[in-house]
Design an enzyme around this catalytic site. Structure first.
Site, mmCIF file in Angstrom:
data_model
loop_
_atom_site.group_PDB
_atom_site.id
_atom_site.type_symbol
_atom_site.label_atom_id
_atom_site.label_comp_id
_atom_site.label_asym_id
_atom_site.label_seq_id
_atom_site.Cartn_x
_atom_site.Cartn_y
_atom_site.Cartn_z
ATOM 1 C CD GLU A 229 -3.168 1.014 1.995
ATOM 2 O OE1 GLU A 229 -3.843 2.032 2.245
ATOM 3 O OE2 GLU A 229 -3.461 -0.121 2.415
ATOM 4 C CD GLU B 166 1.356 8.229 5.174
ATOM 5 O OE1 GLU B 166 1.710 9.429 5.102
ATOM 6 O OE2 GLU B 166 0.519 7.706 4.407
ATOM 7 C CG ASP C 286 9.679 7.915 -1.748
ATOM 8 O OD1 ASP C 286 8.582 7.496 -2.145
ATOM 9 O OD2 ASP C 286 10.493 8.490 -2.497
ATOM 10 C CG ASP D 90 -1.674 15.979 -1.708
ATOM 11 O OD1 ASP D 90 -2.301 16.629 -2.576
ATOM 12 O OD2 ASP D 90 -1.160 16.509 -0.719
ATOM 13 C CE LYS E 126 -2.457 26.228 -6.187
ATOM 14 N NZ LYS E 126 -1.573 27.197 -5.492
ATOM 15 C CG ASP F 41 -12.341 12.612 -2.067
ATOM 16 O OD1 ASP F 41 -12.663 13.756 -1.702
ATOM 17 O OD2 ASP F 41 -11.213 12.124 -1.832
ATOM 18 C CB THR G 230 -9.273 5.191 3.998
ATOM 19 O OG1 THR G 230 -9.835 6.222 3.171
ATOM 20 C CG2 THR G 230 -8.802 4.029 3.129
ATOM 21 C CE1 TYR H 12 -6.288 11.819 5.116
ATOM 22 C CE2 TYR H 12 -5.674 9.500 4.998
ATOM 23 C CZ TYR H 12 -5.406 10.786 5.417
ATOM 24 O OH TYR H 12 -4.280 11.058 6.148
ATOM 25 C CD GLU H 13 -14.549 4.813 1.144
ATOM 26 O OE1 GLU H 13 -15.663 4.357 0.840
ATOM 27 O OE2 GLU H 13 -13.541 4.098 1.328
#
Length: 237
Positions: free
Chosen positions: A62, A87, A119, A141, A145, A177, A216, A218-219
């Site tokens: 992951e 992570e 990383d 992320d 931009k 998302d 998750t 974030y979801e």
């Protein structure tokens, strides 16, 4: 002269974003000091199931596991498989360690998880080609931009690397998302149809979270904010 230099995460060789946030709680810091060294991915050498877990088993990786909810959920579902998570955000690592340790007694400790604080590409490059059964990139992320698009993990270099590490029939899962990232990811994946087969028969397949795909944080946050969430599964050819 072009406005922006070309590249992607495999060529930039630099991590962006936060590496730490608010101070860790005492229990989290204790896990970072004591548990993390026991389950950390070695800093050198090939990263194999045998090296990490003592014997060959299906291997999952992951990229950017956030708080570790998905990784821990999958590891609990598949105790005979091995899970590697990477992570750079120490607060996320600390939360993942809480899950691995058994959520303060709410569950059993997970012995099939290894963590790299740093990383993901550093570890992914050291995994032998064809060794992974699954690779996950969930709610990365989006770097919305245009000038930051080269920082997105959904780019040609990382996808070539993921394709090399997945065994034939292995699965790459991506969730987001963010509509800008969604459009970018699908554009890039069209260039990799020789490597990946999209496992979707209709729109419901990528608009509904599949079974065996733990939610998750974030979801959950995205849904609470009224965002649509998309789920993608590709099979390595």
């Amino acid at each position: 002269m072009t406005a922006y230099k070309p590249g992607d995460p495999t060529t930039i060789n630099r991590l962006y974003g936060r590496s730490k946030g608010k101070p860790l709680r005492a229990g989290q810091q204790d896990l970072v000091d004591t548990l993390l060294p026991q389950i950390a991915v070695p800093l050198e050498g090939e990263v194999t199931a045998e090296a990490l877990f003592g014997y060959d088993r299906p291997l999952h990786f992951e990229i950017g596991f956030g708080g570790g909810e998905h990784m821990a959920g999958r590891a609990d579902m598949l105790p005979d498989h091995g899970f590697i998570g990477a992570e750079p955000f120490i607060n996320g690592v600390a939360q993942a360690l809480v899950h691995v340790a058994g959520d303060h007694g709410a569950g059993l400790p997970l012995g099939n998880v290894r963590i790299h604080h740093g990383d993901a590409l550093e570890v992914l490059r050291r995994i032998p080609d064809g060794a992974l059964s699954f690779a996950y990139l969930l709610h990365p992320d989006p770097w919305p931009k245009a000038r930051h698009a080269k920082r997105r993990m959904m780019n040609d270099g990382p996808l070539d690397l993921i394709a090399a590490k997945l065994k034939p029939g292995g699965e790459f899962r991506f969730g987001t998302d963010h509509p800008i990232y969604l459009e970018h990811a699908l554009m890039v994946m069209r260039r990799h149809r020789h490597q990946f087969e999209w496992l979707a028969k209709d729109a419901n397949d990528f608009q509904t979270r599949p079974a065996g795909w733990p939610e998750t944080r974030y979801e959950a946050k995205a849904r609470a904010q009224g965002h649509e969430v998309w789920y993608f599964r590709w099979r390595r050819r």
